[in-house]
Design a protein around this motif. Sequence first.
Motif, mmCIF file in Angstrom:
data_model
loop_
_atom_site.group_PDB
_atom_site.id
_atom_site.type_symbol
_atom_site.label_atom_id
_atom_site.label_comp_id
_atom_site.label_asym_id
_atom_site.label_seq_id
_atom_site.Cartn_x
_atom_site.Cartn_y
_atom_site.Cartn_z
ATOM 1 N N PRO A 49 0.843 -1.187 -0.145
ATOM 2 C CA PRO A 49 0.039 -0.194 -0.160
ATOM 3 C C PRO A 49 0.881 1.198 0.042
ATOM 4 O O PRO A 49 1.898 1.520 0.491
ATOM 5 C CB PRO A 49 -0.748 0.014 1.252
ATOM 6 C CG PRO A 49 -0.600 -1.604 1.693
ATOM 7 C CD PRO A 49 0.529 -2.188 1.058
ATOM 8 N N ASP A 50 0.414 2.236 -0.402
ATOM 9 C CA ASP A 50 1.102 3.573 -0.747
ATOM 10 C C ASP A 50 1.301 4.113 0.750
ATOM 11 O O ASP A 50 2.488 4.708 0.801
ATOM 12 C CB ASP A 50 0.223 4.528 -1.644
ATOM 13 C CG ASP A 50 0.316 4.394 -3.142
ATOM 14 O OD1 ASP A 50 1.185 3.458 -3.761
ATOM 15 O OD2 ASP A 50 -0.497 4.866 -3.815
ATOM 16 N N MET A 51 0.531 4.013 1.610
ATOM 17 C CA MET A 51 0.686 4.545 3.117
ATOM 18 C C MET A 51 1.667 4.010 3.311
ATOM 19 O O MET A 51 2.744 4.793 4.044
ATOM 20 C CB MET A 51 -0.686 4.504 3.821
ATOM 21 C CG MET A 51 -0.539 5.139 4.968
ATOM 22 S SD MET A 51 -0.463 6.835 4.861
ATOM 23 C CE MET A 51 -2.356 7.235 5.061
ATOM 24 N N LEU A 52 1.997 2.800 3.290
ATOM 25 C CA LEU A 52 3.029 1.939 4.144
ATOM 26 C C LEU A 52 4.709 2.244 3.268
ATOM 27 O O LEU A 52 5.421 2.580 4.172
ATOM 28 C CB LEU A 52 2.866 0.631 3.889
ATOM 29 C CG LEU A 52 4.125 -0.563 4.394
ATOM 30 C CD1 LEU A 52 4.327 -0.131 6.016
ATOM 31 C CD2 LEU A 52 3.789 -1.831 4.196
ATOM 32 N N GLU A 53 4.404 2.734 1.879
ATOM 33 C CA GLU A 53 5.758 2.947 1.352
ATOM 34 C C GLU A 53 5.934 4.500 1.678
ATOM 35 O O GLU A 53 7.109 4.565 1.829
ATOM 36 C CB GLU A 53 5.318 2.721 -0.145
ATOM 37 C CG GLU A 53 5.084 1.594 -0.874
ATOM 38 C CD GLU A 53 4.882 1.754 -2.321
ATOM 39 O OE1 GLU A 53 4.708 2.665 -2.781
ATOM 40 O OE2 GLU A 53 4.923 0.556 -3.001
ATOM 41 N N ASN A 54 4.983 5.365 1.957
ATOM 42 C CA ASN A 54 5.600 6.673 2.421
ATOM 43 C C ASN A 54 5.741 6.765 3.794
ATOM 44 O O ASN A 54 6.982 7.268 3.934
ATOM 45 C CB ASN A 54 4.234 7.581 2.376
ATOM 46 C CG ASN A 54 3.717 7.763 0.945
ATOM 47 O OD1 ASN A 54 4.988 7.649 -0.224
ATOM 48 N ND2 ASN A 54 2.582 8.136 0.709
ATOM 49 N N ALA A 55 5.426 5.761 4.662
ATOM 50 C CA ALA A 55 6.024 5.719 6.067
ATOM 51 C C ALA A 55 7.156 5.019 6.039
ATOM 52 O O ALA A 55 8.092 5.604 6.808
ATOM 53 C CB ALA A 55 4.814 5.059 6.706
ATOM 54 N N VAL A 56 7.504 4.146 5.667
ATOM 55 C CA VAL A 56 8.971 3.503 5.422
ATOM 56 C C VAL A 56 9.915 4.042 4.588
ATOM 57 O O VAL A 56 11.132 4.289 5.425
ATOM 58 C CB VAL A 56 8.815 2.140 4.912
ATOM 59 C CG1 VAL A 56 10.299 1.313 4.822
ATOM 60 C CG2 VAL A 56 7.918 0.992 5.656
ATOM 61 N N GLY A 57 9.593 4.977 3.635
ATOM 62 C CA GLY A 57 10.618 5.648 2.912
ATOM 63 C C GLY A 57 10.566 7.130 3.432
ATOM 64 O O GLY A 57 11.511 7.993 3.151
#
Length: 60
Positions: free
Chosen positions: A19-27
């Motif tokens: 999910p995009d939300m997870l990608e944004n949080a991790v990155g």
Amino acid sequence: MSSNPVDALIEPDGSDPVPDMLENAVGLSFLSPSFYIQQFCTSVIKSNPWDWAAEQLSGD
């Protein structure tokens, strides 16, 4: 059972598994000003400035 390996192939799925939300949080995208510029432009202007810039600079 078929001896042809092509018969066992399946069409790949083109969906994004993360999910995009997870990608944004991790990155840590939430810390970048460019993230907020892109979010603003995408929601208000309905255009992604980074895609536009890449299209203009890359040429044919």
